[in-house]
Motif scaffolding. Structure first.
Motif, PDB file in Angstrom:
ATOM      1  N   PHE A 154       0.862  -1.180   0.000  1.00 21.35           N
ATOM      2  CA  PHE A 154       0.000   0.000   0.000  1.00 21.35           C
ATOM      3  C   PHE A 154       0.897   1.228   0.000  1.00 21.35           C
ATOM      4  O   PHE A 154       1.901   1.304   0.696  1.00 21.35           O
ATOM      5  CB  PHE A 154      -0.993   0.009   1.168  1.00 21.35           C
ATOM      6  CG  PHE A 154      -0.402   0.044   2.543  1.00 21.35           C
ATOM      7  CD1 PHE A 154      -0.192   1.262   3.195  1.00 21.35           C
ATOM      8  CD2 PHE A 154      -0.073  -1.128   3.203  1.00 21.35           C
ATOM      9  CE1 PHE A 154       0.328   1.293   4.473  1.00 21.35           C
ATOM     10  CE2 PHE A 154       0.436  -1.096   4.481  1.00 21.35           C
ATOM     11  CZ  PHE A 154       0.645   0.114   5.120  1.00 21.35           C
ATOM     12  N   GLU A 161      -4.279   3.922   3.188  1.00 21.20           N
ATOM     13  CA  GLU A 161      -4.794   3.018   2.158  1.00 21.20           C
ATOM     14  C   GLU A 161      -5.248   1.686   2.735  1.00 21.20           C
ATOM     15  O   GLU A 161      -6.314   1.168   2.369  1.00 21.20           O
ATOM     16  CB  GLU A 161      -3.730   2.778   1.093  1.00 21.20           C
ATOM     17  CG  GLU A 161      -4.198   1.878  -0.041  1.00 21.20           C
ATOM     18  CD  GLU A 161      -3.157   1.723  -1.131  1.00 21.20           C
ATOM     19  OE1 GLU A 161      -3.154   0.665  -1.790  1.00 21.20           O
ATOM     20  OE2 GLU A 161      -2.347   2.662  -1.329  1.00 21.20           O
ATOM     21  N   ALA A 162      -4.468   1.089   3.635  1.00 22.98           N
ATOM     22  CA  ALA A 162      -4.837  -0.211   4.198  1.00 22.98           C
ATOM     23  C   ALA A 162      -6.144  -0.120   4.981  1.00 22.98           C
ATOM     24  O   ALA A 162      -7.008  -1.004   4.877  1.00 22.98           O
ATOM     25  CB  ALA A 162      -3.709  -0.721   5.099  1.00 22.98           C
ATOM     26  N   THR A 200      -9.020   0.255   2.595  1.00 29.34           N
ATOM     27  CA  THR A 200      -9.189  -0.996   1.849  1.00 29.34           C
ATOM     28  C   THR A 200      -9.959  -2.011   2.676  1.00 29.34           C
ATOM     29  O   THR A 200     -10.865  -2.688   2.173  1.00 29.34           O
ATOM     30  CB  THR A 200      -7.827  -1.570   1.450  1.00 29.34           C
ATOM     31  OG1 THR A 200      -7.142  -0.635   0.603  1.00 29.34           O
ATOM     32  CG2 THR A 200      -7.999  -2.889   0.699  1.00 29.34           C
ATOM     33  N   SER A 207      -1.003  -2.922  -5.590  1.00 27.21           N
ATOM     34  CA  SER A 207      -1.365  -2.311  -4.309  1.00 27.21           C
ATOM     35  C   SER A 207      -2.697  -2.877  -3.830  1.00 27.21           C
ATOM     36  O   SER A 207      -3.487  -3.414  -4.616  1.00 27.21           O
ATOM     37  CB  SER A 207      -1.454  -0.793  -4.438  1.00 27.21           C
ATOM     38  OG  SER A 207      -2.576  -0.430  -5.222  1.00 27.21           O
ATOM     39  N   MET A 208      -2.961  -2.744  -2.554  1.00 26.35           N
ATOM     40  CA  MET A 208      -4.205  -3.212  -1.972  1.00 26.35           C
ATOM     41  C   MET A 208      -5.406  -2.535  -2.616  1.00 26.35           C
ATOM     42  O   MET A 208      -6.396  -3.169  -2.953  1.00 26.35           O
ATOM     43  CB  MET A 208      -4.201  -2.961  -0.465  1.00 26.35           C
ATOM     44  CG  MET A 208      -3.139  -3.714   0.301  1.00 26.35           C
ATOM     45  SD  MET A 208      -3.108  -3.233   2.052  1.00 26.35           S
ATOM     46  CE  MET A 208      -4.707  -3.836   2.603  1.00 26.35           C
ATOM     47  N   ARG A 209      -5.299  -1.216  -2.775  1.00 30.95           N
ATOM     48  CA  ARG A 209      -6.422  -0.444  -3.313  1.00 30.95           C
ATOM     49  C   ARG A 209      -6.727  -0.844  -4.744  1.00 30.95           C
ATOM     50  O   ARG A 209      -7.889  -1.042  -5.114  1.00 30.95           O
ATOM     51  CB  ARG A 209      -6.099   1.054  -3.237  1.00 30.95           C
ATOM     52  CG  ARG A 209      -7.155   1.957  -3.869  1.00 30.95           C
ATOM     53  CD  ARG A 209      -6.755   3.413  -3.731  1.00 30.95           C
ATOM     54  NE  ARG A 209      -5.437   3.660  -4.272  1.00 30.95           N
ATOM     55  CZ  ARG A 209      -5.181   3.865  -5.564  1.00 30.95           C
ATOM     56  NH1 ARG A 209      -6.175   3.842  -6.445  1.00 30.95           N
ATOM     57  NH2 ARG A 209      -3.947   4.094  -5.976  1.00 30.95           N
TER      58      ARG A 209
END
Length: 256
Positions: free
Chosen positions: A61, A66-67, A70, A150-152
């Protein structure tokens, strides 16, 4: 629909408001339950990607919050899946007053079948499409190009596909229901099969990544579902004898 059951516009809007509130409450309840298991749910969601990534690679991330966001979105997606039967039920119950009594008896089976097809479509995308699609897309990695998803980005990508497959698998229910209302017929569906095929591939191109494999894996089930829809329309579609009695009466007067 019986004359005495016709409601004014304001009452229809009030009913719509009440049913939307129930949908939001169900989704929020599912969200709260899913948030307790947010890390585990995200691990399950990313499993098809992790399995095809190189040893040691992982998701990242790039933004500080962001995490957190998410995990919120994962919980919301899972909450929507959990609340799908309630949402589908509220939708069909809102439609029910405009139907005849014999058609309303089909509402409960339709709700269960709709929920089954929606969840089944999402599972189809997760277990069958994701592994092949991710393997193909990550195949462009090389010694000088390393994938760092990335996670997003992964959540946005996977959520769109899961919802797309869920809604696509509702096609037989929708077409069969339209046939039951007399809006479409089996000859009409057969005649326009080629146009449906074109629409399926165009829709798959919009809903999937720009690779042919994933597009075909979405369009192919849509073609199968369309054929299932034709069979459903043949079995449950409105026959000539089941049309509006007033219409039949007018037809009889014409013959006289």
């Amino acid at each position: 629909m019986d004359e005495e059951e016709k409601l004014p516009l304001t009452e229809h809007l009030e009913e719509l408001r009440d049913r939307l509130i129930r949908c939001f409450v169900a989704i929020f309840g599912g969200f709260v339950i899913a948030y307790v298991f947010k890390e585990r749910l995200f691990q399950i969601l990313t499993r098809p990607l992790i399995r095809v990534m190189e040893q040691g690679d992982t998701l990242i991330f790039t933004g500080i919050p962001e995490a957190f966001f998410t995990y919120l979105k994962v919980s919301l997606l899972a909450g929507l899946m959990l609340a799908a039967p309630v949402v589908i039920y509220q939708f069909w119950m809102f439609v029910a007053p405009g139907l005849y009594k014999d058609e309303r008896r089909l509402m409960i089976p339709i709700v269960f079948v709709s929920a089954f097809f929606f969840i089944g479509g999402a599972l189809f995308g997760y277990f069958l499409v994701f592994p092949f699609g991710f393997k193909f897309l990550l195949g462009f990695a090389s010694e000088t190009i390393r994938p760092l998803p990335s996670m997003r980005e992964y959540l946005s990508f996977s959520a769109k596909l899961l919802l797309a497959f869920g809604f696509v698998f509702e096609l037989p229910i929708v077409i069969t229901f339209m046939a039951r209302l007399g809006l479409v017929t089996v000859p009409f569906l057969k005649k326009n099969r080629k146009y449906a095929l074109l629409i399926f591939f165009a829709g798959a191109a919009l809903l999937t990544p720009p690779d042919v494999i994933t597009q075909i894996m979405l369009a192919a089930p849509m073609m199968v579902l369309y054929e299932i829809s034709i069979m459903g329309a043949r079995v449950f579609g409105r026959s000539r004898q089941a049309e509006d009695p007033d219409e039949q009466k007018s037809d009889g007067n014409k013959d006289v």
